[in-house]
Design an enzyme around this catalytic site. Structure first.
Site, mmCIF file in Angstrom:
data_model
loop_
_atom_site.group_PDB
_atom_site.id
_atom_site.type_symbol
_atom_site.label_atom_id
_atom_site.label_comp_id
_atom_site.label_asym_id
_atom_site.label_seq_id
_atom_site.Cartn_x
_atom_site.Cartn_y
_atom_site.Cartn_z
ATOM 1 C CD GLU A 170 -2.836 -1.333 2.359
ATOM 2 O OE1 GLU A 170 -2.726 -0.516 3.290
ATOM 3 O OE2 GLU A 170 -3.709 -2.212 2.327
ATOM 4 C CD GLU A 274 -4.715 -8.124 1.834
ATOM 5 O OE1 GLU A 274 -5.611 -7.437 2.348
ATOM 6 O OE2 GLU A 274 -3.508 -7.843 1.916
HETATM 7 C C1 GLA Z 1 -4.945 -4.672 4.341
HETATM 8 C C2 GLA Z 1 -3.698 -5.440 4.723
HETATM 9 C C3 GLA Z 1 -4.044 -6.731 5.402
HETATM 10 C C4 GLA Z 1 -5.139 -6.562 6.405
HETATM 11 C C5 GLA Z 1 -6.317 -5.955 5.765
HETATM 12 C C6 GLA Z 1 -7.410 -5.941 6.789
HETATM 13 O O1 GLA Z 1 -5.555 -5.175 3.227
HETATM 14 O O2 GLA Z 1 -2.874 -5.727 3.645
HETATM 15 O O3 GLA Z 1 -2.928 -7.202 6.077
HETATM 16 O O4 GLA Z 1 -4.727 -5.776 7.479
HETATM 17 O O5 GLA Z 1 -5.925 -4.673 5.324
HETATM 18 O O6 GLA Z 1 -7.505 -7.173 7.449
#
Ligand code: GLA
Length: 384
Positions: A170, A274
């Site tokens: 990020e 994710e």
């Molecule tokens: C972001 C992070 C993850 C996690 C999510 C929320 O996507 O990359 O590690 O913290 O937020 O669970």
């Protein structure tokens, strides 16, 4: 003979036994995996790894039934929180590898692909990282040194055992510019390049990723593509891009998601890192994951506190299938698709961006039962 004065002790003894029994019962519900049913990993074999994240309870062995799902359906694991810097190096030079070791041992014992998450991120990094003993911001040189020590220690410990890493998480804003994080403020954009170089030095065989959310947003896509192209020009070892898949029923636009898959696919491997599909209303109408956003609870934002209506379940299945169809179409560029949790009860979406809601974003329900979509993904994958 039971004496009257012993009765309180007996009651205490029985209640301890009862508490112990019910505790163990709830921690060890019966395991109801059907070995004759085809699994996700069998259906997706030869296409891409199918992964899931593991939380601390699961890694500590407190959720055996959830781990049976992992063993049956998944061939890749990533840790949800325990390898973030605030957990693994809470104080400078004091590493806690206890859970990370267990996580890696579980993956190895089950012959899985193991992904490390995450080395350098603006969030969940301990405060000491950025300040000196007097609480003043550290110099560029000191922060680079700290990054290097952290990456060397963590990647080095699991050299040859953790196969791929989210090296930087990020770093780009939705408008495509660099996030004004402490890493960026103190070091400048070079922190990204340095992080990849340190990771590569610590384990030259590990696959190294840049990971971010809202990756289908065209402006963000341009920013990420430009950054990765520049890193490649400089010879930086970055092997792929992770698209966090925090999606909703209406967002993001699946065509934009596909445009991004294609754009990132031209630069290296792509991972859907994710994946979860929220069925709840979003306070800002988008499905991004800016972790610092939090909204006040209101009942109208929590429309399905008891169960998911059949009609929404069907929308959910349709939307998941559309995304899996896309992943299968681009399977040549995709090395892994990972769910962000095993069952709905595990999901961070129950508490973000509004605390205390009931969401249904994953493939298994709160009782560890496979949702109808699992069978449909298996059938779809078997045809592609
Ligand atoms: C972001 C992070 C993850 C996690 C999510 C929320 O996507 O990359 O590690 O913290 O937020 O669970």
């Amino acid at each position: 003979m039971l004496k009257r004065k012993n009765i309180p002790f007996l009651i205490l003894f029985l209640s301890v036994i009862f508490t112990f029994y019910s505790y163990n019962k709830s921690e060890n519900p019966s395991i109801n995996i059907n070995p004759n049913e085809k699994s996700l990993k069998e259906a997706l074999k030869g296409k891409f790894h199918i992964g899931t994240t593991l939380n601390a309870w699961q890694i500590m062995g407190r959720r055996p039934e959830e781990m049976e799902i992992v063993k049956k359906h998944f061939n890749s694991i990533v840790s949800e929180n325990i390898m973030k810097s605030e957990r693994i190096q809470p104080e400078q030079g004091e590493f806690d590898f206890s859970l990370a070791d267990k996580f890696v041992e579980f993956g190895e014992a089950n012959n899985m692909h193991i992904h490390g998450h995450t080395l350098i991120w603006h969030s969940q990094t301990p405060d000491w990282f950025f300040v000196d003993q007097n609480g003043n911001p550290v110099s560029k040189e000191v922060l680079i040194e700290r990054m290097k020590d952290h990456i060397q220690a963590v990647v080095g410990r699991y050299k040859g055992r953790i196969h791929s890493w989210d090296v930087v998480n990020e770093a780009i804003e939705d408008d495509g510019s660099y996030r004004d994080s402490k890493f960026y403020k103190i070091i400048g954009e070079d922190f990204i390049k340095l992080a990849f170089e340190f990771a590569h030095k610590a384990d030259p065989d590990a696959r190294l990723y840049y990971n971010d959310y809202s990756m289908s947003n065209p402006r963000k896509r341009n920013g990420v593509v430009n950054m990765v192209k520049n890193l490649h020009k400089e010879g930086v070892p970055i092997h792929g891009i992770g698209m966090q898949g925090h999606i909703g029923l209406g967002n993001p636009d699946i065509h934009e998601f596909e445009n991004s898959l294609e754009a990132y696919g031209k630069l290296g491997e792509v991972m859907i890192t994710e994946l979860d599909l929220s069925v709840l209303p979003s306070p800002w109408g988008d499905a991004g994951a800016e972790i610092s956003d939090n909204y006040q609870y209101e009942d109208k934002m929590n429309p399905f506190p008891d169960a998911l209506p059949e009609e929404v379940q069907q929308q959910f299945t349709k939307r998941y299938l559309a995304f899996f169809e896309l992943f299968l179409k681009h399977q040549d560029n995709i090395s892994r698709v990972a769910l962000w949790g095993i069952n709905d009860g595990n999901s961070w979406k129950n508490n973000w961006p509004v605390r205390g809601r009931t969401d249904y974003p994953l493939l298994f329900d709160r009782n560890n039962k496979a949702k109808p979509v699992v069978k449909e993904i298996i059938e779809l994958a078997s045809r592609k």
